[in-house]
Write an enzyme that holds these catalytic residues in place. Structure first.
Site, PDB file in Angstrom:
ATOM      1  N   CYS A 116      -8.542  16.020  -6.900  1.00 33.18           N
ATOM      2  CA  CYS A 116      -7.546  16.872  -7.556  1.00 33.18           C
ATOM      3  C   CYS A 116      -6.178  16.329  -7.162  1.00 33.18           C
ATOM      4  CB  CYS A 116      -7.713  18.314  -7.115  1.00 33.18           C
ATOM      5  SG  CYS A 116      -7.075  18.608  -5.481  1.00 33.18           S
ATOM      6  N   ARG A 121     -11.534  15.245  -2.912  1.00 34.39           N
ATOM      7  CA  ARG A 121     -12.038  16.530  -2.394  1.00 34.39           C
ATOM      8  C   ARG A 121     -13.547  16.359  -2.176  1.00 34.39           C
ATOM      9  NH1 ARG A 121      -8.246  20.583  -3.627  1.00 34.39           N
ATOM     10  NH2 ARG A 121      -9.448  22.013  -2.343  1.00 34.39           N
TER      11      ARG A 121
HETATM   12  C1  EPZ Z   1     -10.046  25.804   0.278  1.00 33.36           C
HETATM   13  O1  EPZ Z   1     -10.319  24.537  -0.283  1.00 33.36           O
HETATM   14  C2  EPZ Z   1      -8.984  26.420  -0.603  1.00 33.36           C
HETATM   15  N1  EPZ Z   1      -9.502  26.560  -1.966  1.00 33.36           N
HETATM   16  C3  EPZ Z   1      -7.749  25.507  -0.605  1.00 33.36           C
HETATM   17  O2  EPZ Z   1      -6.762  26.104  -1.440  1.00 33.36           O
HETATM   18  C4  EPZ Z   1      -7.234  25.394   0.822  1.00 33.36           C
HETATM   19  O3  EPZ Z   1      -6.126  24.527   0.835  1.00 33.36           O
HETATM   20  C5  EPZ Z   1      -8.349  24.840   1.708  1.00 33.36           C
HETATM   21  O4  EPZ Z   1      -9.517  25.679   1.608  1.00 33.36           O
HETATM   22  C6  EPZ Z   1      -7.934  24.763   3.167  1.00 33.36           C
HETATM   23  O5  EPZ Z   1      -7.599  26.047   3.624  1.00 33.36           O
HETATM   24  C7  EPZ Z   1     -10.289  27.608  -2.251  1.00 33.36           C
HETATM   25  O6  EPZ Z   1     -10.641  28.400  -1.396  1.00 33.36           O
HETATM   26  C8  EPZ Z   1     -10.736  27.738  -3.677  1.00 33.36           C
HETATM   27  P1  EPZ Z   1     -11.896  22.699   2.872  1.00 33.36           P
HETATM   28  P2  EPZ Z   1     -11.611  23.707   0.225  1.00 33.36           P
HETATM   29  O7  EPZ Z   1     -13.289  22.428   2.466  1.00 33.36           O
HETATM   30  O8  EPZ Z   1     -12.732  24.637   0.501  1.00 33.36           O
HETATM   31  C9  EPZ Z   1     -12.497  18.156   4.020  1.00 33.36           C
HETATM   32  C10 EPZ Z   1      -5.685  26.143  -3.593  1.00 33.36           C
HETATM   33  O9  EPZ Z   1      -5.268  25.573  -4.577  1.00 33.36           O
HETATM   34  N2  EPZ Z   1     -13.859  18.298   3.488  1.00 33.36           N
HETATM   35  O10 EPZ Z   1     -11.633  23.703   3.950  1.00 33.36           O
HETATM   36  O11 EPZ Z   1     -11.828  22.586  -0.702  1.00 33.36           O
HETATM   37  C11 EPZ Z   1     -11.458  18.208   2.910  1.00 33.36           C
HETATM   38  O12 EPZ Z   1     -11.276  16.930   2.349  1.00 33.36           O
HETATM   39  C12 EPZ Z   1      -6.526  25.353  -2.623  1.00 33.36           C
HETATM   40  O13 EPZ Z   1      -5.521  27.347  -3.371  1.00 33.36           O
HETATM   41  C13 EPZ Z   1     -14.767  17.252   3.649  1.00 33.36           C
HETATM   42  O14 EPZ Z   1     -14.441  16.202   4.196  1.00 33.36           O
HETATM   43  O15 EPZ Z   1     -11.045  23.140   1.599  1.00 33.36           O
HETATM   44  C14 EPZ Z   1     -10.221  18.701   3.625  1.00 33.36           C
HETATM   45  O16 EPZ Z   1      -9.586  17.584   4.235  1.00 33.36           O
HETATM   46  C15 EPZ Z   1      -5.808  24.041  -2.327  1.00 33.36           C
HETATM   47  N3  EPZ Z   1     -16.023  17.398   3.154  1.00 33.36           N
HETATM   48  C16 EPZ Z   1     -10.774  19.595   4.728  1.00 33.36           C
HETATM   49  O17 EPZ Z   1     -12.172  19.299   4.828  1.00 33.36           O
HETATM   50  C17 EPZ Z   1     -16.434  18.549   2.530  1.00 33.36           C
HETATM   51  O18 EPZ Z   1     -17.610  18.632   2.114  1.00 33.36           O
HETATM   52  C18 EPZ Z   1     -10.627  21.070   4.460  1.00 33.36           C
HETATM   53  O19 EPZ Z   1     -11.207  21.304   3.205  1.00 33.36           O
HETATM   54  C19 EPZ Z   1     -15.503  19.589   2.384  1.00 33.36           C
HETATM   55  C20 EPZ Z   1     -14.227  19.455   2.868  1.00 33.36           C
END
Ligand code: EPZ
Length: 420
Positions: A116, A121
């Protein structure tokens, strides 16, 4: 092109009710698939990401009704387990449906969610968690084919990162698994707590939410549910930043300040006066401008939320002193920096670090939103700028702000939406 037109320079004043939390309601809508009956969600925000989720539920066979902020999902007859490409692409976080579809139908067929605006992601943690529960996951031609969802068995899941989405997918699949699941290094975000409370309201046995270890007893009988979604803490952070940028004062109701205390602490450090009650925050910024607050590192909850980084940066563009941001969560979350610099901000971004040297004034300019919270940041900065700012890229903003123009206007901002 549709755009916001904002005339900055007017201190804000007034009261605003914060709408329901996007990042709570999206996993809750997926969770309605687990209950073979009716789920009612109150305080559901009017957002394009929510519309996309409702379209997915209808595609799967659910009957969905929406009346103002109340959404009713009847999941008695779920007849499909696939999400077509065009629906997957409408919402980056549609992968959150994977665990629930698998647990409900025994299989799932979804396209790999693309990256995105914030960068890649990955969903490796999501898939590893589902495989730990016994699912088989195959990647074919850009699609994810998951099977054996009818025989999910409770397991111990150790997340290498406290991923919000992976924690949610694991929780939803675990509700449909035989036996007990323990999720370690689980995300602790308030949205996880909200989801767990919703699951309990339908009869699921979930505990430990908000801590790093979430425990789910699967296959408990589920029943109709009715639940009120919590207020959106990032929308609250956006409006607080708007007052900090423009000056003035405001009362925000409908959000729990303990859920964004890290943001409040930094605003206080910058010179804002903050008073909290259980479901409201009062902010007053008469000393203008804010002063720089040293170094801000984004981190998983309860650390400083990455989603508030853009809007707080916008509030600090006009400040005395310097603030260093370190964005640890996403690799491309500074796309608002160039746009803020067009308004006269002095920001140097290099990789994950952005150094904001406060300036005395910002000037209105035509700017473009490249992602949701970056778009919120441009509106915040525009309120503290001299002259007119036009903000395009409203499709990003509409993903997470249900009533930005109405809410900021209620605080006295000169903002209007111009439809080309
Ligand atoms: C959630 O995204 C939120 N989205 C995001 O809000 C928010 O920024 C993020 O959590 C962090 O708080 C929703 O809840 C819909 P993560 P998510 O998995 O779940 C890595 C908005 O627009 N990762 O906690 O995708 C990832 O790359 C969004 O409101 C892996 O490596 O976030 C990131 O660096 C923006 N492998 C970190 O973990 C995975 O399988 C945190 O991502 C999953 C994640």
């Amino acid at each position: 092109m549709d755009h916001y037109e904002i005339r900055g320079g007017t201190p804000l004043s007034g009261r605003v009710e914060i709408h329901g939390a996007k990042n709570s309601v999206l996993p809750m809508l997926a969770a309605t698939l687990l209950n073979h009956g009716v789920s009612v969600l109150h305080n559901c925000p009017n957002l394009s990401d929510v519309d996309a989720s409702l379209a997915i539920l209808r595609h799967l066979g659910c009957r969905v009704e929406r009346e103002e902020d109340r959404v009713t999902v009847d999941a008695a007859s779920v007849t499909r387990w696939d999400i077509p490409d065009h629906l997957m692409r409408e919402m980056r976080s549609s992968v959150i449906f994977l665990g629930a579809i698998l647990a409900r139908t025994g299989q799932a067929d979804v396209s790999m969610p693309g990256g995105c605006e914030l960068g890649p992601r990955p969903i490796d943690l999501h898939l590893a968690a589902l495989e730990r529960l016994g699912a088989e996951v195959e990647q074919q031609g850009g699609r994810l084919l998951c099977t054996r969802g009818d025989r999910l068995t409770g397991a111990e899941i150790d997340l290498s990162l406290p991923s919000v989405g992976a924690t949610e997918n694991a929780m939803l699949a675990a509700v449909g698994a035989f036996g007990c699941t323990v999720i370690r290094n689980a995300a602790r975000e308030p949205e996880i707590v909200d989801l767990a409370r919703f699951l309990r309201s339908m009869g699921a046995q979930v505990r430990g939410e908000g801590s790093s270890t979430v425990i789910v007893e699967g296959k408990t009988p589920l029943h109709d549910a009715e639940y009120r979604v919590m207020g959106d803490r990032i929308v609250a952070a956006t409006y607080l930043s708007a007052v900090a940028a423009a000056g003035g004062e405001a009362e925000l109701t409908g959000a729990d300040p303990s859920q964004f205390s890290s943001v409040l602490a930094l605003l206080r450090q910058g010179g804002a006066e903050i008073r909290c009650r259980p479901q409201s925050v009062h902010i007053r910024c008469v000393q203008k401008p804010l002063c720089g607050v040293g170094c801000i590192r984004t981190a998983p909850y309860p650390g400083f939320p990455t989603d508030a980084q853009p809007v707080l940066m916008a509030a600090l563009c006009r400040s005395q002193g310097t603030t260093v941001f370190v964005e640890t969560m996403f690799e491309n979350r500074y796309r608002h920096v160039d746009e803020l610099c067009r308004m006269g901000a002095n920001i140097r971004a290099e990789g994950r670090v952005a150094v904001v040297t406060g300036v005395e004034r910002l000037r209105g300019a035509p700017v473009q939103a490249h992602d949701l919270r970056g778009g919120g940041a441009l509106c915040v900065a525009a309120l503290g700028a001299e002259g007119i700012t036009t903000v395009t890229g409203l499709n990003h903003i509409r993903r997470g702000y249900a009533s930005l123009v109405e809410d900021l206007s209620a605080l006295g901002a000169e903002i209007r939406e111009v439809n080309a």
